[in-house]
Design an enzyme around this catalytic site. Structure first.
Site, PDB file in Angstrom:
ATOM      1  N   GLY A 164       0.816  -1.216   0.000  1.00 54.19           N
ATOM      2  CA  GLY A 164       0.000   0.000   0.000  1.00 54.19           C
ATOM      3  C   GLY A 164       0.847   1.262   0.000  1.00 54.19           C
ATOM      4  N   THR A 216      -3.592   0.359  -9.016  1.00 48.12           N
ATOM      5  CA  THR A 216      -4.248  -0.199 -10.199  1.00 48.12           C
ATOM      6  C   THR A 216      -5.583  -0.798  -9.789  1.00 48.12           C
ATOM      7  OG1 THR A 216      -3.286  -2.399  -9.895  1.00 48.12           O
ATOM      8  CG2 THR A 216      -1.997  -0.806 -11.212  1.00 48.12           C
ATOM      9  N   ASP A 263      -5.788  -6.583  -3.179  1.00 47.33           N
ATOM     10  CA  ASP A 263      -5.177  -6.307  -1.879  1.00 47.33           C
ATOM     11  C   ASP A 263      -6.111  -6.626  -0.711  1.00 47.33           C
ATOM     12  OD1 ASP A 263      -2.944  -5.135  -0.214  1.00 47.33           O
ATOM     13  OD2 ASP A 263      -4.574  -3.760   0.284  1.00 47.33           O
ATOM     14  N   ASP A 281      -5.666  -9.736   2.073  1.00 44.89           N
ATOM     15  CA  ASP A 281      -5.642  -9.450   3.516  1.00 44.89           C
ATOM     16  C   ASP A 281      -6.649 -10.308   4.252  1.00 44.89           C
ATOM     17  OD1 ASP A 281      -3.889  -7.476   2.746  1.00 44.89           O
ATOM     18  OD2 ASP A 281      -5.321  -5.841   3.025  1.00 44.89           O
TER      19      ASP A 281
END
Length: 182
Positions: free
Chosen positions: A48, A58, A65, A69
């Site tokens: 990040g 993007t 992402d 997580d």
């Protein structure tokens, strides 16, 4: 494909490796599982940071992402539920997993309405994530009943409380849209 996206993909690759490490003999299991999870937590922060710093955000990264997580946290918590075999581990783990499902669905729905900003990540959410990552790292790295394990459990409970608090905040922000046509 840029470096932040590669780091996110590495985090996904770590998931099966974490599971394998977890089932190694305890002398290997604890440190290897904790180190894999810790490395994943660092890549979460780092990808990040790099995406923002290098202006390399993007659509692929924005999608993948948060998925990476949530997957690694859910898998780690499921493994810890097995290891601890206790309601005291199961309750905060399920609160955290359940909240992630609810908020993911809420964010997707709000995005469809063009109101994603109403449920953007808050400071409480960031603190919750930090506590959650540290607690899982500690819990994976030690045997149940150790002092560090107890600290990890306390931190997991703190993360679960922040999880509930942040979920309430997100739901309150979205409430006008949720009850619009009732």
């Amino acid at each position: 494909m840029n470096i932040p996206n590669i780091l996110t993909l590495i985090r996904i690759i770590f998931i099966p490796l974490l599971v394998i490490a977890f089932y190694l003999p305890p002398s290997w299991s604890y440190p290897s599982a904790a180190l894999l999870f810790g490395a994943a937590a660092v890549t979460d922060w780092f990808d990040g940071y790099l995406a923002r710093r290098w202006n390399q955000s993007t659509p692929f990264g924005a999608f993948l992402d948060p998925v990476a997580d949530k997957l690694i946290v859910a898998v780690a918590l499921a493994l810890l539920i097995e290891r601890y075999d206790s309601i005291w581990m199961t309750l905060p783990a399920l609160v955290i997993i359940g909240r992630e499902i609810v908020i993911s669905a809420l964010r997707e729905w709000m995005a469809e309405l063009g109101k994603r900003a109403n449920v953007a990540v808050s400071q409480i959410g960031k603190l919750k994530t930090a506590l959650q990552m540290i607690s899982i790292f500690l819990l994976l790295g030690v045997s149940p009943g150790s002092m560090i394990g107890m600290l990890g459990q306390l931190m997991l409970y703190a993360a679960a409380l922040l999880t509930l608090w942040s979920m309430i905040q997100y739901l309150r922000a979205a409430w006008p849209e949720l009850v619009r046509d009732i």
